[in-house]
Motif scaffolding. Sequence first.
Motif, mmCIF file in Angstrom:
data_model
loop_
_atom_site.group_PDB
_atom_site.id
_atom_site.type_symbol
_atom_site.label_atom_id
_atom_site.label_comp_id
_atom_site.label_asym_id
_atom_site.label_seq_id
_atom_site.Cartn_x
_atom_site.Cartn_y
_atom_site.Cartn_z
ATOM 1 N N GLY A 135 3.415 5.674 -11.146
ATOM 2 C CA GLY A 135 2.311 5.801 -10.210
ATOM 3 C C GLY A 135 1.464 7.037 -10.455
ATOM 4 O O GLY A 135 0.495 7.277 -9.747
ATOM 5 N N GLY A 140 0.703 3.540 -0.737
ATOM 6 C CA GLY A 140 0.946 2.406 -1.621
ATOM 7 C C GLY A 140 2.259 2.420 -2.354
ATOM 8 O O GLY A 140 2.783 1.369 -2.717
ATOM 9 N N LEU A 141 2.805 3.619 -2.577
ATOM 10 C CA LEU A 141 4.023 3.727 -3.370
ATOM 11 C C LEU A 141 5.212 4.259 -2.581
ATOM 12 O O LEU A 141 6.318 4.324 -3.109
ATOM 13 C CB LEU A 141 3.782 4.626 -4.596
ATOM 14 N N GLU A 171 5.465 -3.603 -15.306
ATOM 15 C CA GLU A 171 5.612 -2.704 -14.165
ATOM 16 C C GLU A 171 4.355 -1.874 -13.914
ATOM 17 O O GLU A 171 3.991 -1.633 -12.762
ATOM 18 C CB GLU A 171 6.822 -1.796 -14.410
ATOM 19 N N ALA A 200 1.820 -3.691 -11.860
ATOM 20 C CA ALA A 200 2.245 -3.798 -10.460
ATOM 21 C C ALA A 200 1.973 -2.502 -9.708
ATOM 22 O O ALA A 200 1.523 -2.528 -8.554
ATOM 23 C CB ALA A 200 3.725 -4.167 -10.381
ATOM 24 N N TYR A 201 2.225 -1.364 -10.333
ATOM 25 C CA TYR A 201 1.921 -0.078 -9.705
ATOM 26 C C TYR A 201 0.422 0.070 -9.494
ATOM 27 O O TYR A 201 -0.032 0.531 -8.448
ATOM 28 C CB TYR A 201 2.468 1.084 -10.547
ATOM 29 N N GLU A 243 -1.758 -2.274 -9.040
ATOM 30 C CA GLU A 243 -2.174 -3.153 -7.946
ATOM 31 C C GLU A 243 -1.823 -2.552 -6.590
ATOM 32 O O GLU A 243 -2.615 -2.614 -5.651
ATOM 33 C CB GLU A 243 -1.534 -4.537 -8.093
ATOM 34 N N ARG A 244 -0.660 -1.953 -6.464
ATOM 35 C CA ARG A 244 -0.264 -1.318 -5.205
ATOM 36 C C ARG A 244 -1.211 -0.177 -4.846
ATOM 37 O O ARG A 244 -1.595 0.003 -3.683
ATOM 38 C CB ARG A 244 1.177 -0.824 -5.293
ATOM 39 N N LEU A 245 -1.606 0.593 -5.846
ATOM 40 C CA LEU A 245 -2.539 1.701 -5.594
ATOM 41 C C LEU A 245 -3.932 1.188 -5.250
ATOM 42 O O LEU A 245 -4.583 1.717 -4.342
ATOM 43 C CB LEU A 245 -2.587 2.637 -6.801
ATOM 44 N N ALA A 277 -4.623 -1.577 -3.741
ATOM 45 C CA ALA A 277 -4.536 -2.086 -2.366
ATOM 46 C C ALA A 277 -4.569 -0.932 -1.364
ATOM 47 O O ALA A 277 -5.256 -1.017 -0.333
ATOM 48 C CB ALA A 277 -3.260 -2.909 -2.183
ATOM 49 N N ALA A 278 -3.861 0.150 -1.646
ATOM 50 C CA ALA A 278 -3.872 1.308 -0.745
ATOM 51 C C ALA A 278 -5.257 1.939 -0.690
ATOM 52 O O ALA A 278 -5.721 2.337 0.379
ATOM 53 C CB ALA A 278 -2.826 2.331 -1.186
#
Length: 143
Positions: free
Chosen positions: A37, A75-76, A123, A126-127, A129-131, A133-134
């Motif tokens: 991240g 996000g993480l 991976e 995926a990280y 995408e999470r960031l 979204a946040a």
Amino acid sequence: MSDCVFCGIVAGTTEADVVHADDALVAFLDQRPVFKGHVLLVPRTHVVTLDELPAGLRDPFLATAQRLCRAVVAGLGAQGSFVAVNNTVSQSVPHLHLHVVPRTRGDGLRGFFWPRTKYAAGERAAYAERLRAALASDRPSDR
């Protein structure tokens, strides 16, 4: 600059997991993160050090860094972040970049020794995408 890897990322000719992009700045995951991240924030304009950053980019650069700090927490699940800018010395790519490294208590990071880790296959995306979204839920107009 044609030989600058970060300029290549900004131009879209070098692959990167971009988590934020606007007219002035781009943020993407570090290829060799301290912790998963780990984000780098760069100006689209090629400048080498912080003192070369145009005055008009100072506020957007710092405001985006603040949003990235919030994103690694939201996000993480990090408890905080480590933020750093190297100027010339220890600057592996001669293009201004600000590091936002997710932190948790007891994560083992000590002083200025930055051990590096690797992402497993798939991976990193995926990280990213999470960031993204946040960041999407933390709009600058909300501040």
